[in-house]
Design a protein around this motif. Structure first.
Motif, PDB file in Angstrom:
ATOM      1  N   ALA A   6       0.829  -1.208   0.000  1.00 15.05           N
ATOM      2  CA  ALA A   6       0.000   0.000   0.000  1.00 15.05           C
ATOM      3  C   ALA A   6       0.860   1.255   0.000  1.00 15.05           C
ATOM      4  O   ALA A   6       0.508   2.259  -0.625  1.00 15.05           O
ATOM      5  CB  ALA A   6      -0.931   0.001   1.211  1.00 15.05           C
ATOM      6  N   LYS A  10       0.616   3.814  -3.380  1.00 18.38           N
ATOM      7  CA  LYS A  10       0.023   5.141  -3.187  1.00 18.38           C
ATOM      8  C   LYS A  10       0.839   6.257  -3.823  1.00 18.38           C
ATOM      9  O   LYS A  10       0.304   7.326  -4.129  1.00 18.38           O
ATOM     10  CB  LYS A  10      -0.157   5.433  -1.693  1.00 18.38           C
ATOM     11  CG  LYS A  10       1.138   5.747  -0.948  1.00 18.38           C
ATOM     12  CD  LYS A  10       0.882   6.108   0.501  1.00 18.38           C
ATOM     13  CE  LYS A  10       2.158   6.548   1.195  1.00 18.38           C
ATOM     14  NZ  LYS A  10       1.944   6.918   2.599  1.00 18.38           N
ATOM     15  N   ILE A  31      -5.970   5.445  -1.758  1.00 13.38           N
ATOM     16  CA  ILE A  31      -5.149   4.766  -0.755  1.00 13.38           C
ATOM     17  C   ILE A  31      -4.610   5.775   0.250  1.00 13.38           C
ATOM     18  O   ILE A  31      -4.503   5.483   1.440  1.00 13.38           O
ATOM     19  CB  ILE A  31      -4.010   3.971  -1.423  1.00 13.38           C
ATOM     20  CG1 ILE A  31      -4.585   2.741  -2.136  1.00 13.38           C
ATOM     21  CG2 ILE A  31      -2.971   3.535  -0.396  1.00 13.38           C
ATOM     22  CD1 ILE A  31      -3.563   1.832  -2.748  1.00 13.38           C
ATOM     23  N   LEU A  67      -6.744  -2.618   1.386  1.00 11.43           N
ATOM     24  CA  LEU A  67      -5.284  -2.589   1.504  1.00 11.43           C
ATOM     25  C   LEU A  67      -4.851  -1.938   2.810  1.00 11.43           C
ATOM     26  O   LEU A  67      -3.897  -2.403   3.459  1.00 11.43           O
ATOM     27  CB  LEU A  67      -4.675  -1.836   0.318  1.00 11.43           C
ATOM     28  CG  LEU A  67      -4.595  -2.603  -0.999  1.00 11.43           C
ATOM     29  CD1 LEU A  67      -4.182  -1.673  -2.133  1.00 11.43           C
ATOM     30  CD2 LEU A  67      -3.614  -3.773  -0.896  1.00 11.43           C
TER      31      LEU A  67
END
Length: 329
Positions: A6, A10, A31, A67
């Protein structure tokens, strides 16, 4: 080295298209919102590792929250729209998130209302669950401080214009807020689909529009209207034309909201060349291949497109309208 996927996914790319025009391109923008919100909840002990987080989503936020929950050891339950595609459903299942989809609806408003109603039922039966309230809670602003810092570092000193979808308010609004706190002169331009209540276009329908993530059929309480200097309403055909033109000229394969933001940024730049323009591509174009990009031969020449400059919301009309904000009702 990133501690979790994650954190890697991002990261946006700031891409220069011209000396005063840049694209902030994300694989999936939300995210930042989900990670920042979950981290804040854990830091303030509003939730504990292992708790269940629940929210409504049409797809993008569902993946982001799943996530974030995977990253921080939380459980995740999504009440999804029927637009959640197979790719997202399979990923959610493997990540350990649970998904239930509401019945098909004739319009976006009913779909969103059904999802929120179902969340209320689930919370009544499971009071320990925490509702993330992506449409309402200001905690979704926190994750975007890092995005603002990257723009501030990547764009030379001077006035900026940030152009992008309004959505739940926790993206363009948050980034502009943190940039202004850092001392940057920022003009904030919000992009909306027709039919969105957020900036008063609910009386002008666009049945083809499939970029619901940048607008709303119900009130989003974390949108701060006073942050925005101008608003553009862009219909489906113009958004597709903008996205196709963006891919053709720059190689950037992004979602329809990016196409709408690209058009809006180019138009704003024509009227005010004193700023560096940064427009947001919040996701990739993959989920729009069949519904939009496959029509690329029908895309309009964006040089022939221009918005209707309006002074009151009752003058809103297709295919593209714009005004200084606040506008007269």
């Amino acid at each position: 080295m990133h501690p979790h996927i994650a954190e890697a996914v991002k990261k946006p790319d700031l891409i220069s298209l011209e000396s005063d025009l840049a694209c902030l391109r994300f694989e999936t923008m939300k995210i930042y919102s989900a990670l920042g919100a979950v981290r804040h909840l854990l830091d303030t002990r509003a939730v504990q590792p292992g708790d269940t987080l629940i929210d409504s989503s049409s797809g993008i936020y569902a993946q982001a929250l799943a996530l974030a929950c995977h990253r921080y050891g939380m459980k995740c339950h999504i009440v999804g729209s029927t637009t959640v595609d197979r790719s997202t459903r399979v990923q959610l299942e493997i990540l350990g998130a649970t998904l239930e989809q509401v019945a098909p609806s004739k319009n976006l408003r009913l779909d969103q209302e059904l999802r929120v109603r179902r969340i209320a039922e689930i919370l009544a039966a499971n009071p320990s669950y925490h509702w993330m309230r992506q449409y309402h809670d200001a905690i979704h602003y926190y994750g975007y401080r890092e995005v603002a810092a990257s723009i501030d570092a990547g764009i030379p000193t001077g006035p900026l214009a940030l152009v992008g979808g309004v959505g739940s308010g926790a993206s363009t609004g948050a980034i502009a807020t943190y940039l202004r706190e850092a001392g940057r002169d920022v003009k904030l331009v919000g992009v909306q689909p027709f039919g969105s209540v957020t900036f008063g276009s609910e009386h002008v329908a666009d049945p083809d529009m499939i970029i619901a993530g940048i607008g709303s059929a119900i009130e989003f309480q974390n949108v701060r209207h006073d942050l925005y200097d101008r608003v553009h309403w862009v219909n489906f055909d113009c958004a597709v034309s903008g996205a196709v033109a963006l891919l053709r000229t720059s190689g950037i394969f992004a979602g329809l909201s990016a196409g709408a933001a690209y058009l809006s940024a180019l138009w704003e730049r024509r009227g005010d060349g004193s700023r560096t323009y940064v427009f947001i591509a919040a996701d990739t174009g993959h989920r729009y291949v069949d519904s939009a990009y496959a029509r690329h031969e029908q895309a309009l020449d964006i040089d022939t497109l221009k918005p209707h400059e309006i002074t009151s919301l009752d003058r809103l009309r297709h295919p593209w309208s714009t005004t200084a904000w606040p506008a007269t009702p």
